[in-house]
Design a protein around this motif. Structure first.
Motif: not given
Length: 203
Positions: A47-72
């Motif tokens: 969605d960020y690639a389509r819209s350029g809305e920075s909030i989408l990049l930040d939200l994705a970063g909140n997930i991927l910068d953490s170990d959330e994909p592994e823990i949850y």
């Protein structure tokens, strides 16, 4: 992710119901994004690639910068119509105390649609649990994010399924096998999009 019932809907709803989520297929698709934060984050990057809305990049970063994909992460199998897991056992702990009521719209020969009704008691228990146990806030936050993503995609199970099948790893998973993680690929993509954004800002 359920929708609150208005006065008209309450007439035909089970007693005590306050919100509903229609269709098992839709529930399965929403559950996949909740249980697989790496796929959720990658959709935010789409969605960020389509819209350029920075909030989408930040939200994705909140997930991927953490170990959330592994823990949850709670893996799901791929079936003919996408990610799937039998719900009866998981929902039974909610149905038995009437926190949730499941009804079916059916013909003589088959089920047309399952409906999942949240009761007032269920909402009260959920709110109390969230207040008492701060760690449960993650589920609320992610459910709201999944709901927003679904609303932008289309409410039907078909619309959600089509979007999820655009993910190569998801679509190419053999039937009856676990849909693999894409955390590594999503993190690489996040870094590339951040670099492109920073270069654009510096120009």
């Amino acid at each position: 992710m359920a929708e609150d019932l208005d006065d008209a809907a309450k007439v035909s709803a089970p007693k005590g119901a306050v919100a509903v989520l229609h269709a098992e297929g839709r529930l399965q698709k929403l559950d996949f994004w909740l249980r697989n934060p790496d796929y959720l984050a990658d959709e935010l990057l789409n969605d960020y690639a389509r819209s350029g809305e920075s909030i989408l990049l930040d939200l994705a970063g909140n997930i991927l910068d953490s170990d959330e994909p592994e823990i949850y992460a709670i893996p799901m199998l791929r079936y003919l119509f996408g990610a799937f897991e039998a719900l009866d056992r998981a929902l039974s702990v909610l149905v038995a105390p009437r926190l949730l009521i499941v009804t079916q719209r059916r013909t003589v020969h088959r089920v047309l649609q399952d409906n999942y009704y949240l009761t007032a008691k269920g909402r009260s228990v959920a709110e109390e649990a969230a207040e008492r146990f701060a760690e449960l806030q993650w589920y609320t936050d992610r459910a709201l994010l999944v709901k927003a993503l679904a609303e932008g995609t289309g409410h039907s199970a078909l619309a959600l399924r089509r979007r999820q099948y655009l993910q190569r790893d998801y679509a190419e998973t053999p039937l009856n096998e676990v849909i693999p993680s894409i955390a590594g690929r999503a993190r690489t993509r996040l870094a590339q999009l951040r670099a492109a954004r920073d270069q654009g800002s510096a120009a």
